[in-house]
Design an enzyme around this catalytic site. Structure first.
Site, PDB file in Angstrom:
ATOM      1  N   CYS A   6     -17.043  17.033   5.517  1.00  0.00           N
ATOM      2  CA  CYS A   6     -16.673  16.981   4.112  1.00  0.00           C
ATOM      3  C   CYS A   6     -15.170  17.065   3.974  1.00  0.00           C
ATOM      4  CB  CYS A   6     -17.366  18.065   3.290  1.00  0.00           C
ATOM      5  SG  CYS A   6     -16.739  19.711   3.578  1.00  0.00           S
ATOM      6  N   CYS A  34      -2.742 -10.625  -9.383  1.00  0.00           N
ATOM      7  CA  CYS A  34      -3.808  -9.613  -9.285  1.00  0.00           C
ATOM      8  C   CYS A  34      -5.182 -10.288  -9.279  1.00  0.00           C
ATOM      9  CB  CYS A  34      -3.692  -8.653 -10.465  1.00  0.00           C
ATOM     10  SG  CYS A  34      -4.962  -7.364 -10.460  1.00  0.00           S
TER      11      CYS A  34
END
Lengths: 399, 399
Positions: free
Chosen positions: A245, A298
């Site tokens: 984690c 983009c």
């Protein structure tokens, strides 16, 4: 048959228990009565006196305006929950909260949630606590994942229509999520709607973070720059199953929430300088700032559309925006057309990167560059990215 | 006489109420069971997994060490309460809390306390909440004003003996108070005991703050530099009576608590660079850092004694400390002997000061220089002070 005195005793016990129960419930549930009008009166009982004092101090002209704003917080975890609490305590008009996770004891290393809330949905638990803290704020919570098709449509609908006055868009969307997919979903929605938003993030090693203001068409969107991923192509469930984690600290998350909401207050209430990008490197106590222009190429067609619109508006009313236009540095050999305006030197940025952790295969540091063909080294932090965009571009061209 | 069924109904109702009451009480009081040993296991039920992950990430070598430390927090207000919460969630060994104030609704514009706690003492309310959050932490709370003679002696005794192992001194004292007198009391105690401590503060206009590490003999103490006062010679009660109060924001206080506890973690767990001074100017998102050497002519005799001792140690083991010694700038015409090592330019510091508020007579901005003869202008902020220590010295010479 039983005696009357027994019945009386039992009835008395019932009354006693009912009273104790109502006291116990009152503790949590009835925080304070509603306040119709914010006042600057200096009374121990006035929860707004120290906020309204910002007017007398010459910081904010019209603090009461805070009550007219609606902010959507996406992700109610370590950063999002504290963000929502700060806005609630500041007396924001309305908050929309989005999250699909449950509170776990594993979240107790960050502020806000408490152990007794483990198992509850984060948005429900947050709404309960926040209403107790400030019943003057309106809440609308959605316990779902915004990235699925149906939920995404509903999310778009609520940020378009969920303001205090139903049918009007929210004033600001705050991204406090912990994964790439959710960030991209928010980015897509905000580009389509022309919705101004702020991004926030904390690295997987817990010692750096950032906030970023996104104005569709005017600043780089999340898709303009090469994407920054928390864990490439691996969802949190997989991480947990493998016994791995991310690290997190209440300090770093508290600072990131603090600078995020400070930026929100400055933006909404019109004081100080709103930051386009503010980083936090806890190892060196280093706080880089910069601004990023949009990428004319983009991938997001709505980003390109917003850029066109922004250019038209700029041509009609020149010199509206100052900060992004000033001190512009053009990287001529940058085919993505991305321009970085950094207020820090390359040496300073270099000094600010923390150690690169030793991670199991497939897991990379937060904000690393995903390698489609596994041709790039796994551990490049956002600081590396900021350090040399050109270098990165060169690498991507080679992929 | 009553029927048996009525008695049965009443009894059932009693059982129902008792169950509901115990559920209601359990909500608040039994947060989670004690955890004997910190584990890195990735389970939803492990409150330490994300902290222990700092080891795998290469940030902290021995996170479990956190459980051996004791920290005293003086002042449990906007900064102190969040500071205590962060340390609690990080799993600190023991916390000593000192405050004599009560929770008021007027405090609800900052994190931590909730409206239902209004009227309770701050230390009691904080202990209750913090124990629920992390029952593994030991708490010792003192509901008194450390500045009175008897309490000061008791305070000295507890920081000298109140560690996890009774009889040993605490590892660190954190000043989160809001007034000059309490800061001076902590300073006096720590100079006498040679106790390392950290100072924190937030300005009265709510848009700047700072943290500072104090090592008696090695760095400037609070009495070395000209004193910085919240409200000269006027206590908070007077302020309230006159209808004037300081502004405060949960954002600024959250950021200051965050950078304070981050500095504590770096200091105790030995990672990153510990800051001697870190400022936060919210108007410009500017974070100045610096280090200050002690004043050989400090009014506090124990500070001078600690300086002598430090010099002796330095002579015996040279090159122990690096940061204060490096980049030393000597102000030759400075008869106080104070040396500032600033990492920012004067222009940057100048740009960072917020507007000076318009205040009623007798009330000055936080961290202003008290004028004994009213010969100095009332509103000089800490930024002004940092900007030009020489100018200030010249003014003081003229008094």
């Amino acid at each position: 048959m039983a005696s009357v005195s027994l019945v009386e005793d039992l009835s008395a016990r019932i009354r006693e228990l009912e009273e104790e129960l109502s006291r116990e419930k009152a503790k949590e549930r009835s925080g304070r009565p509603l306040i119709q009008k914010m006042s600057a009166e200096v009374l121990d009982t006035n929860p707004y006196s120290r906020l309204m004092a910002l007017k007398r101090m010459g910081i904010v002209k019209d603090y009461e305006q805070i009550r007219t704003f609606t902010v959507a917080v996406v992700g109610v975890g370590g950063v999002g929950s504290v963000t929502a609490e700060m806005l609630t305590r500041c007396g924001i008009g309305k908050l929309l909260l989005f999250d699909y996770d449950k509170v776990e004891l594993a979240n107790m290393n960050r502020l806000f949630f408490q152990p007794y809330q483990a198992g509850l949905s984060k948005v429900q638990a947050a709404e309960h606590t926040l209403r107790n803290i400030n019943p003057d704020v309106q809440f609308e919570v959605h316990n779902y994942n915004i990235t699925t098709l149906d939920n995404f449509q509903h999310f778009m609908d609520r940020i378009s229509n969920g303001a205090l006055e139903e049918g009007k868009p929210v004033d600001l969307v705050l991204s406090c999520v912990d994964n790439f997919e959710a960030r991209m979903a928010i980015n897509t929605a905000c580009n389509e709607l022309g919705q101004i938003w702020m991004e926030s993030g904390v690295s997987e090693n817990a010692v750096s973070g950032h906030i970023q203001l996104m104005k569709p068409g005017e600043t780089a969107c999340f898709a303009c720059a090469p994407p920054l991923v928390v864990a490439a192509n691996i969802d949190e469930r997989t991480l947990k199953r493998e016994g791995v984690c991310a690290a997190s600290l209440p300090t770093t998350m508290g600072v990131v929430a603090g600078i995020l909401v400070q930026n929100v207050l400055k933006y909404l209430l019109n004081f100080g300088t709103v930051s386009f990008y503010l980083g936090y490197n806890a190892m060196q106590d280093f706080f880089p700032t910069m601004a990023m222009k949009p990428n004319p190429n983009c991938d997001d067609k709505n980003c390109r559309k917003q850029q066109e619109e922004y250019k038209r508006k700029e041509a009609a009313h020149p010199k509206q925006e100052v900060i992004v236009e000033e001190e512009e540095i053009i990287h001529e050999d940058n085919e993505w057309g991305i321009e970085l305006v950094s207020e820090v030197s390359e040496e300073e940025l270099k000094a600010a990167s923390g150690p690169i952790p030793d991670l199991p295969e497939g897991i990379t540091v937060a904000y690393t560059i995903p390698s489609k063909e596994n041709e790039l080294p796994a551990a490049e932090t956002v600081e590396d990215l900021e350090q040399s965009l050109e270098e990165l571009m060169a690498k991507m061209r080679n992929i």
